[in-house]
Design an enzyme around this catalytic site. Sequence first.
Site, PDB file in Angstrom:
ATOM      1  CB  CYS A   1      -0.716   0.013   1.229  1.00 53.29           C
ATOM      2  SG  CYS A   1      -1.721   1.480   1.471  1.00 53.29           S
TER       3      CYS A   1
ATOM      4  CB  CYS B   1      -2.711   4.184  -5.828  1.00 48.16           C
ATOM      5  SG  CYS B   1      -4.407   3.701  -4.917  1.00 48.16           S
TER       6      CYS B   1
END
Lengths: 243, 243
Positions: A91, A204
């Site tokens: 992440c 992302c």
Amino acid sequence: MTDARRAVGVLGGMGPAATIDFMAKVLLHSQAAQGDAGREQDNVRLIVDSNPAVPDRNAAVAGTGPSPGPALAAMAQGLARAGATFLVMPCNAAHAFAADVIAATPLPFVHLIEETVHAVRRDHAHVRRVGVLAVAATADARLYERALEPLDFTAIVPTGAARERFMEGVWAIKAGRLDSGRAIVAESARALVAAGADLVIAGCTEVPLVLDSDDLSVPLIDATDVLARRTVAYARGEALPQR
Amino acid sequence: MTDARRAVGVLGGMGPAATIDFMAKVLLHSQAAQGDAGREQDNVRLIVDSNPAVPDRNAAVAGTGPSPGPALAAMAQGLARAGATFLVMPCNAAHAFAADVIAATPLPFVHLIEETVHAVRRDHAHVRRVGVLAVAATADARLYERALEPLDFTAIVPTGAARERFMEGVWAIKAGRLDSGRAIVAESARALVAAGADLVIAGCTEVPLVLDSDDLSVPLIDATDVLARRTVAYARGEALPQR
């Protein structure tokens, strides 16, 4: 072959689909590294805490929500207790809290954003202007700028209304509405190219769930895939980063 | 919503692709249970040890290889230390060693084969002859027979050359050769129907990676999917099985 003593601890669940995508890419590169002689037992061991309850990284960086740092530190400690020998975190935005993860255990930490920027420098030496599909937390914490600028890259990230629009796409993907998410993040990527990006980083982990290089006129670097390749290399014995 | 105190410990990696398939199905059913109002934070927390180095279950049951019991027990203990509050194991054959997992921690254990047979009884009350695509370990340990026969089902599992052929298909899938694996396991499934099965259980977690109900003239029950649905129900608060 895989060093059986190396078990990869994965801080995941941000979101759960991105963690699954990361695991699938680790398996793909692990099988490729083994070739046709590979046995199931030669694959990389992953110990994964897919914990969707980690507080929202964007609200935390914006100062409107609690820090995910304590939850991430507890996850790192739990993974260490379960047998992990080094840590990764698929992440990007959570890397605003990488210091909490690093401080929580003595284990080496493989840094998604550093590895991605190294891969860009190695494979795309001619590039100067790097677009980054980054959510608010990643952008506000300047995670990619801080890695790119010392290497003389210029970072281009969505700002203002373009960032808000990109965030809508990411939330749609996280909610499982892939088609509407895809349309929005493709538009965001094309806007970075129009703003001069010679290359775009999918910065992302929700982005590669819907977008690939065929969607763009410039190279798209999948940070999840970079991390997966590096994870396999480290699990197979490459010297781990020291901090 | 999900009970945040319930973290699911997953004994995985047998093989890694089957574990990923299980996680994807948990996410799907978790999102479906939440509806459109669901947030990332409401999904189920999974703590997964995807450990492909667990010794081969078939060799162990056949007496030609070491038991996976100690490795599975150590994984269960590691998952408990990492915060798991109940355990699941998305590998049918490994259930020949379920007693080792159950004895290793005080955590409740959700039994893949018991849950699958309960689902068949609930949803297919008219069925009597149940075909099971089971590998050698599952068949030799009579895992499905022991669950099916007390409920007056007749189990039909591949034997002899048919079993050897099915095993070839499973090894192909584990090695990532999905097309050749698909052709073989579809042939195995059709042979069970020809032998009188009114329903077929995909009783090996590699099977649903390549086969679905459209491939057969009778219902195909995906044991991985049954376990995923039950995992979501338990994570959302349903009373856990006691042993």
